[in-house]
Design an enzyme around this catalytic site. Structure first.
Site, PDB file in Angstrom:
ATOM      1  N   HIS A 176      15.774 -18.085  32.982  1.00 22.30           N
ATOM      2  CA  HIS A 176      15.492 -19.300  32.216  1.00 22.30           C
ATOM      3  C   HIS A 176      14.816 -20.341  33.097  1.00 22.30           C
ATOM      4  O   HIS A 176      15.026 -20.389  34.307  1.00 22.30           O
ATOM      5  CB  HIS A 176      16.776 -19.874  31.603  1.00 22.30           C
ATOM      6  CG  HIS A 176      17.872 -20.121  32.586  1.00 22.30           C
ATOM      7  ND1 HIS A 176      18.687 -19.113  33.041  1.00 22.30           N
ATOM      8  CD2 HIS A 176      18.274 -21.246  33.212  1.00 22.30           C
ATOM      9  CE1 HIS A 176      19.556 -19.619  33.905  1.00 22.30           C
ATOM     10  NE2 HIS A 176      19.318 -20.908  34.047  1.00 22.30           N
ATOM     11  N   PHE A 177      14.009 -21.151  32.444  1.00 21.02           N
ATOM     12  CA  PHE A 177      13.309 -22.268  33.080  1.00 21.02           C
ATOM     13  C   PHE A 177      13.863 -23.560  32.497  1.00 21.02           C
ATOM     14  O   PHE A 177      13.916 -23.715  31.280  1.00 21.02           O
ATOM     15  CB  PHE A 177      11.805 -22.186  32.818  1.00 21.02           C
ATOM     16  CG  PHE A 177      11.155 -21.011  33.491  1.00 21.02           C
ATOM     17  CD1 PHE A 177      10.554 -21.144  34.731  1.00 21.02           C
ATOM     18  CD2 PHE A 177      11.170 -19.758  32.894  1.00 21.02           C
ATOM     19  CE1 PHE A 177       9.962 -20.054  35.365  1.00 21.02           C
ATOM     20  CE2 PHE A 177      10.588 -18.665  33.525  1.00 21.02           C
ATOM     21  CZ  PHE A 177       9.985 -18.811  34.761  1.00 21.02           C
ATOM     22  N   HIS A 178      14.281 -24.471  33.388  1.00 22.29           N
ATOM     23  CA  HIS A 178      14.734 -25.790  32.960  1.00 22.29           C
ATOM     24  C   HIS A 178      13.524 -26.713  32.839  1.00 22.29           C
ATOM     25  O   HIS A 178      12.664 -26.740  33.738  1.00 22.29           O
ATOM     26  CB  HIS A 178      15.653 -26.412  34.013  1.00 22.29           C
ATOM     27  CG  HIS A 178      16.927 -25.668  34.255  1.00 22.29           C
ATOM     28  ND1 HIS A 178      18.128 -26.084  33.753  1.00 22.29           N
ATOM     29  CD2 HIS A 178      17.193 -24.548  34.972  1.00 22.29           C
ATOM     30  CE1 HIS A 178      19.089 -25.263  34.154  1.00 22.29           C
ATOM     31  NE2 HIS A 178      18.550 -24.312  34.899  1.00 22.29           N
TER      32      HIS A 178
ATOM     33  N   ASP B  42      19.545 -27.755  26.522  1.00 18.59           N
ATOM     34  CA  ASP B  42      20.641 -27.500  27.464  1.00 18.59           C
ATOM     35  C   ASP B  42      21.837 -28.344  27.033  1.00 18.59           C
ATOM     36  O   ASP B  42      21.696 -29.540  26.789  1.00 18.59           O
ATOM     37  CB  ASP B  42      20.199 -27.870  28.887  1.00 18.59           C
ATOM     38  CG  ASP B  42      21.143 -27.348  29.952  1.00 18.59           C
ATOM     39  OD1 ASP B  42      22.344 -27.671  29.885  1.00 18.59           O
ATOM     40  OD2 ASP B  42      20.679 -26.631  30.851  1.00 18.59           O
TER      41      ASP B  42
ATOM     42  N   GLN C 157      22.181 -20.546  40.470  1.00 18.34           N
ATOM     43  CA  GLN C 157      22.144 -19.925  39.137  1.00 18.34           C
ATOM     44  C   GLN C 157      23.567 -19.722  38.617  1.00 18.34           C
ATOM     45  O   GLN C 157      24.454 -19.278  39.362  1.00 18.34           O
ATOM     46  CB  GLN C 157      21.419 -18.574  39.199  1.00 18.34           C
ATOM     47  CG  GLN C 157      21.217 -17.959  37.813  1.00 18.34           C
ATOM     48  CD  GLN C 157      20.371 -16.690  37.829  1.00 18.34           C
ATOM     49  OE1 GLN C 157      20.084 -16.124  38.884  1.00 18.34           O
ATOM     50  NE2 GLN C 157      19.993 -16.220  36.647  1.00 18.34           N
TER      51      GLN C 157
END
Ligand code: AMP
Length: 140
Positions: A102-104, A33, A96
């Site tokens: 997506h997965f953080h 990220d 969002q």
């Protein structure tokens, strides 16, 4: 609302913009990220398009979650974290900002808070060094 393939993660998947990739298989991509909430914050995305978990195919989720687990373990090791937070936001009201599922994966430390969500951009060299740590942890 449907899927819009002009979102930034679709562009990353098409190779139109760069990312600090840490893992890829036929169905899934993981990368750093650029606005980490904690050092080592990374994202796991399925290659199959969906806005978020609400319109995702269950079969896609079943391929994505084992990769989320693999990257959570690698991030914990790579950054010597005390814990890992996994987050996933669905629609604007939930926070969002990019409309490709997506997965953080966010390394956590006892007593330490998080930087703001979508806060400051991290230095490219730091992201590259952190990506290498994850890749090394995946290989060990
Ligand atoms: P969300 O609010 O769950 O949609 O989070 C989107 C995340 O994508 C944020 O944490 C951003 O910092 C991150 N992000 C935005 N653009 C990029 C990019 N080009 N490469 C990597 N991460 C990004």
């Amino acid at each position: 609302m449907g899927y819009d393939d002009t979102n930034i993660f679709a562009k990353i998947l098409r190779g139109e913009i760069p990312c600090h990739r840490v893992y890829e298989d036929a169905d899934t991509l993981a990368f750093m990220d650029v606005m980490p909430q904690s050092p080592g914050h990374l994202l796991v995305i399925p290659k199959t398009p969906s806005r978020n978990i609400l319109d995702a195919d269950a079969a896609v989720l079943s391929k994505t979650i084992p990769v989320v687990q693999k990257l959570a373990k690698a991030a914990k090791e790579a950054f010597d974290a005390d814990g890992i937070t996994v987050t996933q936001f669905n629609e604007q009201a939930a926070g969002q900002t990019v409309y490709h599922l997506h997965f953080h994966i966010i390394p956590r430390y006892e007593g330490a808070g998080l930087k703001p969500h979508s806060g400051g951009m991290e230095d490219n060299a730091v992201l590259a060094a952190n990506a290498k740590k994850v890749v090394d942890a995946l290989g060990s």
